[in-house]
Design an enzyme around this catalytic site. Sequence first.
Site, PDB file in Angstrom:
ATOM      1  N   CYS A   2       0.851  -1.309  -0.002  1.00 26.36           N
ATOM      2  CA  CYS A   2       0.118   0.184  -0.213  1.00 26.36           C
ATOM      3  C   CYS A   2       0.926   1.250  -0.003  1.00 26.36           C
ATOM      4  O   CYS A   2       2.072   1.336   0.054  1.00 26.36           O
ATOM      5  CB  CYS A   2      -0.987   0.010   1.357  1.00 26.36           C
ATOM      6  SG  CYS A   2      -1.778  -1.342   1.663  1.00 26.36           S
ATOM      7  N   ILE A  54      -4.342  -9.403   1.453  1.00 26.19           N
ATOM      8  CA  ILE A  54      -4.712 -10.153   2.567  1.00 26.19           C
ATOM      9  C   ILE A  54      -6.086  -9.569   3.113  1.00 26.19           C
ATOM     10  O   ILE A  54      -6.122  -8.264   3.359  1.00 26.19           O
ATOM     11  CB  ILE A  54      -3.841 -10.323   3.778  1.00 26.19           C
ATOM     12  CG1 ILE A  54      -2.738 -11.067   3.224  1.00 26.19           C
ATOM     13  CG2 ILE A  54      -4.565 -10.831   4.747  1.00 26.19           C
ATOM     14  CD1 ILE A  54      -1.655 -11.211   4.329  1.00 26.19           C
ATOM     15  N   GLY A  76       2.850  -2.863   3.616  1.00 28.62           N
ATOM     16  CA  GLY A  76       3.689  -4.061   3.647  1.00 28.62           C
ATOM     17  C   GLY A  76       2.840  -5.253   4.055  1.00 28.62           C
ATOM     18  O   GLY A  76       1.458  -5.431   4.054  1.00 28.62           O
ATOM     19  N   GLU A  77       3.433  -6.313   4.658  1.00 26.33           N
ATOM     20  CA  GLU A  77       2.902  -7.504   5.024  1.00 26.33           C
ATOM     21  C   GLU A  77       3.369  -7.845   6.406  1.00 26.33           C
ATOM     22  O   GLU A  77       4.793  -7.857   6.633  1.00 26.33           O
ATOM     23  CB  GLU A  77       2.936  -8.519   4.030  1.00 26.33           C
ATOM     24  CG  GLU A  77       2.509  -8.388   2.537  1.00 26.33           C
ATOM     25  CD  GLU A  77       0.966  -8.205   2.414  1.00 26.33           C
ATOM     26  OE1 GLU A  77       0.474  -8.536   3.614  1.00 26.33           O
ATOM     27  OE2 GLU A  77       0.695  -7.735   1.417  1.00 26.33           O
ATOM     28  N   ASP A 100      -3.799  -8.615   8.322  1.00 24.58           N
ATOM     29  CA  ASP A 100      -2.620  -8.695   9.249  1.00 24.58           C
ATOM     30  C   ASP A 100      -2.486  -7.230  10.168  1.00 24.58           C
ATOM     31  O   ASP A 100      -1.607  -7.053  10.846  1.00 24.58           O
ATOM     32  CB  ASP A 100      -1.377  -9.032   8.405  1.00 24.58           C
ATOM     33  CG  ASP A 100      -1.168  -8.170   7.036  1.00 24.58           C
ATOM     34  OD1 ASP A 100      -2.317  -7.586   6.706  1.00 24.58           O
ATOM     35  OD2 ASP A 100      -0.087  -7.990   6.663  1.00 24.58           O
TER      36      ASP A 100
END
Length: 656
Positions: A2, A54, A76-77, A100
Amino acid sequence: MCGLAGFAGGAAPTPEDRRELQRMAATLRHRGPDAHGIHLAPGIGLAHTRLSIIDPATGQQPLHDGTGAVWTVFNGEIFNYLELREELQREGYAFRTRSDTEVIVHLYHRHGDRFVERLNGQFAIALWDARRQRLVLARDRAGIRPLYHARARGRLWFASEVKALLAALPECARLDPDGLVQAFTFWGPADPDTLFEGVRSLPPGHLLAVEADGSQTLTRYWDWEFPDAGAPAPFASLDEAVDELRALLLDAVRLQLRADVPVGAYLSGGLDSSGIVALVRQAGIASVRTFSVTFDDDEFDEREQQQAMVRHLGTEHTTVHCTRRDIAEAFPALVRHTEAPVLRTAPVPLMLLSGEVRRSGYKVVLTGEGADEVFAGYDLFKEAKVRRFWARRPDSAWRHLLLGRLYGYLPHSPVGTPGFARAFFAQGLEHIGRPVFAHAPRWATSRRALAFLSPDLRQRAMAFDPLAFQERRLPPDAARWAPLSRDQYVEAKSLMAGYLLSSQGDRVAMANSVEGRFPFLDHRVVEFANRLPPRWKLRGLTEKHILRKALEPLLPPAIARRAKQPYRAPDASSFFEDGRPADYVAELLSPPRIRDAGLFDADKVAMLLAKCRRGRAAGFGDNQAFVGIVSTMLLHDTFIRRRDAAAPALRATGTE
């Protein structure tokens, strides 16, 4: 993946504050085209553009903890979010989404600023503690995701990219001479410096806390650490370490495959990307979609090795063929995304490749980046080993000849002529005892571009000592590390985050709304490798020895044993066709434009342009100087010149 932006500080929010956030978010739409959101409250403004990977249904941001006490926007993740979520639920935390992101706000409530230590991921986080009127900015350990900030107008402003800050703070659109000198030396500005005055980058592995009274604290929560030289190996045998590494890499890949959208992979044909794709298959993914770049020139092309892996693993494969003209045409767009000078064109084909990934319906790709830094894969590490051996007997007639075993993939190798090799690699032998010894020749080559600066800037550049600058950034324990460990640390801090993961990583993938994931930079893998004896990583002059052994059962012998061939692309020659420069290059490098920008010496640039037109740009020095000058002039044109020209109109319409 993002884009995030916002500000902290100031009085009650106004309609203009919302417009500021909207302008900032608009510049980041390429990072997150799927959704956008804004949270505006006393003391805080948060904006977010979302690439849904996600929990597409309920994972919108800005997101809060359910009470409105803690808010976050996040780029990010968090790969271990399922394990963290289960742990937090056992402790009584209720979740409203499957994302997440929600793990972050609850972890902060539970652990305070140490929440970041629990995360396995690649991230840039802005978190707002509404009760304490406190802002927390955090960046992942390796520096995969960017995060910039600036103080202006009584507020701290922050964003995923500098262009978002400039949308709200046009007064920051001034090139910083120190950042330019660093970029022309290290291939990118050194964190926390940037190319723009007053704009700072949050360094990798750091957390910045800004309190209600405006005071701020910068904390390093993670760093590359190595044992003392000569420390015993942490495993009983190399074979035991190999088994442990293979299991760890498989788990890193397993975590990074987590997504609610399909995940593809880059396949260059080398050990690293081939190993990742093989591990994806080991993780239970029967059909893998892979992507690669090919070139006209055999010097850069690896299609033979790519196709060998496609046949071995049975992947569904897509190739993007990149010509010199393609590079020249896409170069201005590349520079808009990098927001920093680039000294080579290699990022462009990767940007074109990410465009094909997106057109193929993929938002996520796994890549092999990071393996060379973590397992000592670059020629620089081997080169330094030979040079240290040579420096013990600098008068030796044969020791330097070992350099001939390097750079076999280059048609104009720096070791092709023994006399030249001896002269070039003898540079800096007097620095044998210094921790930056390995990098002195590379920085000397890059700094040749500084000769083209304008007289004032050139004088400033000549006063800059890159060796002393990087030595001041070393931790105190570095003096006790093995030479290879110091070499790896300097590489990670000077090139990996500032160039490889930025201009050649995050920016070129996100230009097309694609998230790159890097299993070799899972912090557990980095920490594992850093504990190993140097001889298990660099065995003689064989790079990545332990990684080869770990991946050998999964790969064809020709790939597992293949020597490192760095990813490269045509440089200065890309901008010329039959001796004629691309139109924008001719315009940007014309004497009037060079003098107007005030950054370079117009006469020297004209001489370099003429040399390149004749096809006589020889070696890395000329190529890096030319590409660096073109990219810097594009930066000036995009962010400085046009903004200056538009400033009166902006003031007239009241948008400043």
